[in-house]
Write a protein that holds these residues in place. Structure first.
Motif, PDB file in Angstrom:
ATOM      1  N   PHE A   3       0.102  -0.626  12.085  1.00  0.00           N
ATOM      2  CA  PHE A   3       0.693  -1.400  10.998  1.00  0.00           C
ATOM      3  C   PHE A   3       0.400  -2.877  11.204  1.00  0.00           C
ATOM      4  O   PHE A   3       0.471  -3.394  12.324  1.00  0.00           O
ATOM      5  N   SER A   4       0.070  -3.565  10.117  1.00  0.00           N
ATOM      6  CA  SER A   4      -0.137  -5.013  10.169  1.00  0.00           C
ATOM      7  C   SER A   4       0.135  -5.584   8.784  1.00  0.00           C
ATOM      8  O   SER A   4       0.420  -4.849   7.830  1.00  0.00           O
ATOM      9  N   CYS A  43      -0.481  -3.373   5.570  1.00  0.00           N
ATOM     10  CA  CYS A  43      -1.761  -2.730   5.857  1.00  0.00           C
ATOM     11  C   CYS A  43      -1.528  -1.611   6.878  1.00  0.00           C
ATOM     12  O   CYS A  43      -0.674  -1.748   7.764  1.00  0.00           O
ATOM     13  N   TYR A  44      -2.304  -0.556   6.759  1.00  0.00           N
ATOM     14  CA  TYR A  44      -2.182   0.564   7.695  1.00  0.00           C
ATOM     15  C   TYR A  44      -3.564   1.058   8.091  1.00  0.00           C
ATOM     16  O   TYR A  44      -4.506   1.008   7.291  1.00  0.00           O
ATOM     17  N   LEU A  72       3.605   1.913   1.263  1.00  0.00           N
ATOM     18  CA  LEU A  72       2.708   0.840   0.870  1.00  0.00           C
ATOM     19  C   LEU A  72       3.475  -0.216   0.076  1.00  0.00           C
ATOM     20  O   LEU A  72       4.561   0.048  -0.443  1.00  0.00           O
ATOM     21  N   SER A  73       2.907  -1.405  -0.037  1.00  0.00           N
ATOM     22  CA  SER A  73       3.547  -2.458  -0.824  1.00  0.00           C
ATOM     23  C   SER A  73       3.441  -2.123  -2.309  1.00  0.00           C
ATOM     24  O   SER A  73       2.364  -1.750  -2.790  1.00  0.00           O
ATOM     25  N   PRO A  74       4.533  -2.234  -3.050  1.00  0.00           N
ATOM     26  CA  PRO A  74       4.481  -1.926  -4.485  1.00  0.00           C
ATOM     27  C   PRO A  74       3.728  -3.009  -5.259  1.00  0.00           C
ATOM     28  O   PRO A  74       3.608  -4.160  -4.809  1.00  0.00           O
ATOM     29  N   GLY A  75       3.207  -2.616  -6.420  1.00  0.00           N
ATOM     30  CA  GLY A  75       2.500  -3.556  -7.281  1.00  0.00           C
ATOM     31  C   GLY A  75       1.268  -4.142  -6.625  1.00  0.00           C
ATOM     32  O   GLY A  75       0.975  -5.325  -6.814  1.00  0.00           O
TER      33      GLY A  75
END
Length: 294
Positions: free
Chosen positions: A96-97, A106-107, A158-161
């Protein structure tokens, strides 16, 4: 602007991006103070960052405990550390970062967490350790005629949008073969929906050399055909060929997708070469990385 309270300026800056915050810190001393504040950089960290860090372990070669990240003197230092030094999560199966420009998550999915057909058959694949990797093991292809690698990740982490791009992170051994001129089919898409498919090359350099030599031979008999064929050779900067990363590994783009974040699902990526039937070997897989599209 100098009459505005620092807290008001910090609140406005926190609605931008990490990159913008660094730029705005150059405006004036009060902007610098606001842009460096924990109030701003706390907003750039994922809401669940404390839970992620508390359950993580360090990526090699780091020996410091990720839990010590929570003791850093500022949230900006914590943010930058998560950008530059990925941490292991999910029992070491993922790294993870954060993306330094946007702060999006980020993965990298490790090779052990991928579905590799015949991956546990020593005749075809072997598991080994290499320096400069994020994980304890990588997968090295010995010899197969059917190459099939698949990976999945839940969209809820994950980050939305956010528009994401997936990459295969790999190396080729000095004795690799079977990838010189043969493309592989890659795809990305939500499980249960139609995937985005494309063809990429894993060994672009030697593939170009072989095509150039073949083109020269063809040119002896038909110069016009040779020239026309050479014009179709891939450009160095296209996304169908691997590029070298800062960590000396290679990556090739698998495709991109948009994560709206309004529903749970699984994002699936695949790398296939099952049609030609040619034997191939010498591919070393570290994992599949998913990061915000630039």
């Amino acid at each position: 602007m100098s009459l505005l309270p620092e807290g008001c300026i910090a609140n406005v800056i926190s609605c931008t991006t990490p990159r913008d915050a660094c730029r705005l810190s150059l405006v004036s001393s009060i902007f610098k103070s606001a842009a460096e504040s924990d109030a701003v950089w706390e907003r750039f960290l994922p809401p669940e960052y404390q839970s992620i860090i508390s359950k993580s372990s360090p990526c090699p070669p780091s020996s410091s405990s990720p839990s010590s990240l929570l003791c850093l003197p500022s949230k900006k230092e914590l943010f930058l550390s998560l950008c530059d030094h990925p941490i292991l999560i999910d029992d070491g199966k993922k790294a993870f970062s954060l993306d330094k420009q946007s702060g999006k998550k980020c993965y990298m999915i490790s090779a052990r967490d991928l579905i590799i057909v015949w991956g546990d058959t020593p005749t075809y694949w072997r598991w080994t350790s290499l320096p400069g990797t994020r994980f304890q093991e990588v997968a090295e292809l010995i010899c197969v005629c059917w190459l099939e690698i698949r990976g999945k990740i839940s969209t809820c982490i994950l980050s939305p949008g956010t528009h994401y791009t997936a990459y295969l992170v790999f190396k080729l051994t000095a004795g690799s073969y079977g990838f010189e001129c043969q493309p592989v089919e890659v795809s990305i898409g939500l499980v249960g929906s139609e995937s985005q498919k494309r063809s990429v090359y894993l060994d672009a350099i030697r593939g170009r050399r072989m095509q150039y030599r073949l083109g020269r031979r063809v040119g002896l008999f038909n110069r016009s055909r040779s020239l026309g064929w050479q014009e179709s050779l891939p450009r160095e900067n296209d996304d169908h060929h691997p590029k070298e990363r800062g960590d000396a590994w290679l990556e090739v783009e698998l495709g991109d997708c948009y994560n709206a974040g309004d529903e749970d699902g699984e994002l699936e990526m695949s790398i296939l070469e099952v049609r030609a039937g040619d034997w191939k070997g010498g591919l070393i897989v570290q994992g599949i990385e998913i990061r915000p599209k630039q």
